[in-house]
Design a protein around this motif. Structure first.
Motif, PDB file in Angstrom:
ATOM      1  N   LEU A 183       0.940  -1.208   0.121  1.00  0.00           N
ATOM      2  CA  LEU A 183      -0.185  -0.118  -0.057  1.00  0.00           C
ATOM      3  C   LEU A 183       0.881   1.361  -0.029  1.00  0.00           C
ATOM      4  N   THR A 184       0.862   2.061  -1.017  1.00  0.00           N
ATOM      5  CA  THR A 184       1.391   3.386  -1.050  1.00  0.00           C
ATOM      6  C   THR A 184       0.562   4.474  -1.214  1.00  0.00           C
ATOM      7  N   ILE A 185       0.962   5.397  -0.310  1.00  0.00           N
ATOM      8  CA  ILE A 185      -0.142   6.834  -0.509  1.00  0.00           C
ATOM      9  C   ILE A 185       1.040   7.841  -0.683  1.00  0.00           C
ATOM     10  N   LEU A 186       0.730   8.740  -1.827  1.00  0.00           N
ATOM     11  CA  LEU A 186       1.575   9.989  -2.042  1.00  0.00           C
ATOM     12  C   LEU A 186       0.784  11.241  -2.265  1.00  0.00           C
ATOM     13  N   PRO A 187       1.206  12.332  -2.438  1.00  0.00           N
ATOM     14  CA  PRO A 187       0.496  13.436  -2.672  1.00  0.00           C
ATOM     15  C   PRO A 187       0.151  13.601  -4.112  1.00  0.00           C
TER      16      PRO A 187
ATOM     17  N   VAL B  66      -3.289   6.652  -3.929  1.00  0.00           N
ATOM     18  CA  VAL B  66      -3.364   5.763  -3.229  1.00  0.00           C
ATOM     19  C   VAL B  66      -3.246   4.528  -4.051  1.00  0.00           C
ATOM     20  N   ARG B  67      -1.992   3.646  -3.962  1.00  0.00           N
ATOM     21  CA  ARG B  67      -1.923   2.398  -4.727  1.00  0.00           C
ATOM     22  C   ARG B  67      -1.914   1.172  -3.880  1.00  0.00           C
ATOM     23  N   LEU B  68      -2.306   0.450  -4.422  1.00  0.00           N
ATOM     24  CA  LEU B  68      -2.194  -1.041  -4.098  1.00  0.00           C
ATOM     25  C   LEU B  68      -1.685  -1.894  -4.884  1.00  0.00           C
ATOM     26  N   THR B  69      -0.510  -2.528  -4.936  1.00  0.00           N
ATOM     27  CA  THR B  69       0.361  -3.162  -5.820  1.00  0.00           C
ATOM     28  C   THR B  69       0.761  -4.762  -5.316  1.00  0.00           C
ATOM     29  N   GLY B  70       0.757  -5.600  -6.085  1.00  0.00           N
ATOM     30  CA  GLY B  70       1.074  -6.886  -5.909  1.00  0.00           C
ATOM     31  C   GLY B  70       1.908  -7.490  -6.944  1.00  0.00           C
ATOM     32  N   THR B  71       2.110  -8.972  -7.000  1.00  0.00           N
ATOM     33  CA  THR B  71       2.682  -9.539  -8.044  1.00  0.00           C
ATOM     34  C   THR B  71       1.963  -9.379  -9.438  1.00  0.00           C
TER      35      THR B  71
END
Length: 131
Positions: free
Chosen positions: A13-17, A28-33
């Motif tokens: 889970l990544t959150i950035l401006p 808001v990013r949700l990343t996986g394989t």
């Protein structure tokens, strides 16, 4: 600088401006394989008393068993739920919802979950304060 938190299996889970610099806007990013989902949303929750996202994570880092903490964005396209799982007493189970709430033909939803430690969540909350 982004705030990032991940589970050992690689779901992140990544959150950035927002690049636009719009106040209160976050990516808001949700990343996986084989997964990559991203939305632009707000840092404040829906409801009569807005709760900043970093406050939700600070409270989630201090959860006791049997207590659930929930957060829903103003646009209702981002939601988090944190709880203590009795099968993993040292961890906090974080559920994440990303979705499209528009009335067009491309509505979508992504649900993810992470098993995290309270120190991981507290550090994430500190990073969110800077966004």
């Amino acid at each position: 600088m982004p705030a990032e938190i991940s589970q050992k299996d690689g779901l992140t889970l990544t959150i950035l401006p927002c690049p636009s610099g719009r106040p209160g806007c976050i990516l808001v990013r949700l990343t996986g394989t084989a997964l990559q989902a991203e939305i632009a949303s707000e840092k404040n929750s829906a409801g009569d008393v807005p709760q900043p996202l970093e406050e939700f994570f600070m409270l989630a880092a201090q959860l006791e068993e049997g207590v659930t903490q929930d957060w829903l964005s103003e646009g209702q396209d981002l939601a988090f739920s944190a709880s203590k799982d009795p099968f993993f007493p040292e961890g906090v189970f974080l559920r994440i919802y990303l979705g499209s709430t528009s009335d067009d033909d491309c509505d979508w939803q992504i649900n993810g979950s992470l098993l995290l430690t309270p120190p991981q969540i507290a550090l994430f909350a500190e990073k969110l304060k800077q966004i």
